[in-house]
Scaffold this active site. Structure first.
Site, PDB file in Angstrom:
ATOM      1  N   GLY A  24       0.837  -1.187   0.000  1.00 37.80           N
ATOM      2  CA  GLY A  24       0.000   0.000   0.000  1.00 37.80           C
ATOM      3  C   GLY A  24       0.875   1.241   0.000  1.00 37.80           C
ATOM      4  N   SER A  25       0.228   2.395   0.104  1.00 33.59           N
ATOM      5  CA  SER A  25       0.946   3.669   0.094  1.00 33.59           C
ATOM      6  C   SER A  25       1.525   3.950   1.475  1.00 33.59           C
ATOM      7  CB  SER A  25      -0.013   4.796  -0.288  1.00 33.59           C
ATOM      8  OG  SER A  25      -0.976   4.959   0.755  1.00 33.59           O
ATOM      9  N   ASP A  96      10.214  -6.104   6.201  1.00 31.86           N
ATOM     10  CA  ASP A  96       9.573  -4.788   6.066  1.00 31.86           C
ATOM     11  C   ASP A  96      10.320  -3.948   5.030  1.00 31.86           C
ATOM     12  OD1 ASP A  96       7.619  -2.943   6.583  1.00 31.86           O
ATOM     13  OD2 ASP A  96       8.566  -2.100   8.359  1.00 31.86           O
ATOM     14  N   GLU A  97       9.662  -2.961   4.466  1.00 27.09           N
ATOM     15  CA  GLU A  97      10.249  -2.051   3.472  1.00 27.09           C
ATOM     16  C   GLU A  97      10.862  -2.833   2.308  1.00 27.09           C
ATOM     17  OE1 GLU A  97       9.661   1.061   3.622  1.00 27.09           O
ATOM     18  OE2 GLU A  97       9.378   1.545   5.752  1.00 27.09           O
ATOM     19  N   GLN A  99      10.347  -2.952  -0.726  1.00 25.53           N
ATOM     20  CA  GLN A  99      10.583  -2.270  -2.003  1.00 25.53           C
ATOM     21  C   GLN A  99      12.028  -1.829  -2.170  1.00 25.53           C
ATOM     22  OE1 GLN A  99       8.924  -0.895   0.527  1.00 25.53           O
ATOM     23  NE2 GLN A  99       9.834   1.114   0.889  1.00 25.53           N
ATOM     24  N   CYS A 156      -9.255  15.120   0.683  1.00 23.47           N
ATOM     25  CA  CYS A 156     -10.711  15.029   0.549  1.00 23.47           C
ATOM     26  C   CYS A 156     -11.358  13.966   1.444  1.00 23.47           C
ATOM     27  CB  CYS A 156     -11.084  14.764  -0.908  1.00 23.47           C
ATOM     28  SG  CYS A 156     -10.773  13.068  -1.409  1.00 23.47           S
ATOM     29  N   CYS A 185      -5.878  10.266  -2.660  1.00 23.23           N
ATOM     30  CA  CYS A 185      -6.680   9.446  -3.568  1.00 23.23           C
ATOM     31  C   CYS A 185      -6.242   9.733  -5.004  1.00 23.23           C
ATOM     32  CB  CYS A 185      -8.160   9.763  -3.391  1.00 23.23           C
ATOM     33  SG  CYS A 185      -8.609  11.398  -4.018  1.00 23.23           S
ATOM     34  N   CYS A 188      -7.076  13.508  -6.161  1.00 20.34           N
ATOM     35  CA  CYS A 188      -6.254  14.552  -5.542  1.00 20.34           C
ATOM     36  C   CYS A 188      -4.780  14.384  -5.894  1.00 20.34           C
ATOM     37  CB  CYS A 188      -6.461  14.560  -4.031  1.00 20.34           C
ATOM     38  SG  CYS A 188      -8.169  14.954  -3.566  1.00 20.34           S
TER      39      CYS A 188
HETATM   40 ZN    ZN Z   1      -8.667  12.966  -2.319  1.00 12.72          ZN
END
Ligand code: ZN
Length: 209
Positions: A24-25, A96-97, A99, A156, A185, A188
């Site tokens: 995920g981000s 972990d990490e 990437q 948002c 998102c 945005c």
């Molecule tokens: Zn957004």
């Protein structure tokens, strides 16, 4: 919520391993989820070893620390190839990490799981420009279980899966700079600096009353 498969009925020499990917981000709770699973493995009396790339020096040298400051001891390693020897006979390997690891990480995770180990890998699936990050795509393809966790867009309030960089650097890795990012998102993220903050939503609600 991920529920781990039961291994209780298998004699140790017949146990098969598997790979779990948590991706995920930034600010999506990847490391919290990794720590949650590793803690449950320890409650089940399984032996756990945890690794992270040595270049991730954020917060603390030898501990994995999530954004919410939950911590768990880990071993920093320079290359993925060092992990199998250090993992030894443990039951569960946490990484972990992921990437930031070299491409050998995919073979290493396969090797460990083929030995009967449960391998849990957490990592960023996209970099700041929205491109797939390192070997996470290959790990996602190889894994038995993939969990994509999401952050909340700070602009948002929608579900966020991008790590938006607030500073102009084009370097792929800005270590120790979590203040330089925010979760966004798709909309945005694409609006960039033009993205309006959430205040307008409240104004609209008040007008309707
Ligand atoms: Zn957004």
């Amino acid at each position: 919520m991920f529920i781990e498969p039961s291994r209780r009925r298998e004699p140790p020499h017949l146990r098969t391993g598997w790979i779990e990917v948590i991706c995920g981000s930034m600010f999506s709770g990847k490391t919290e989820e990794l720590i949650r699973r590793l803690t449950r493995a320890r409650i089940a009396k399984l032996t756990v070893k945890i690794f992270k790339p040595a270049l991730d020096t954020r917060y603390h040298e030898a501990n994995i620390v999530s954004h919410s400051a939950i911590t768990i001891h880990s071993t920093p390693v320079q290359t993925a190839g060092q992990i199998p020897a250090l993992a030894g006979n443990c039951d569960v390997v946490g990484i972990d990490e992921a990437q930031f690891f070299d491409k050998d990480i995919v073979d290493v995770c396969n090797l460990l799981s083929n030995q009967g180990k449960r391998v849990i890998v957490a990592g960023l699936d996209m970099d700041f420009s929205g491109k797939p990050f390192g070997c996470i795509p290959q790990l996602m393809s190889t894994a038995e279980y993939v969990t994509k966790v999401h952050a909340i867009c700070v602009v948002c309030g929608d579900i966020a899966h991008y790590s938006y960089r607030l500073v102009p650097s084009q370097e792929r890795v800005l270590l120790g700079e979590t203040d330089s990012y925010e979760a966004r998102c798709r909309r945005c993220f694409n609006l960039g600096d033009e993205a309006g903050r959430k205040e307008w939503a409240y104004e609209d609600v008040e007008k309707d009353d």
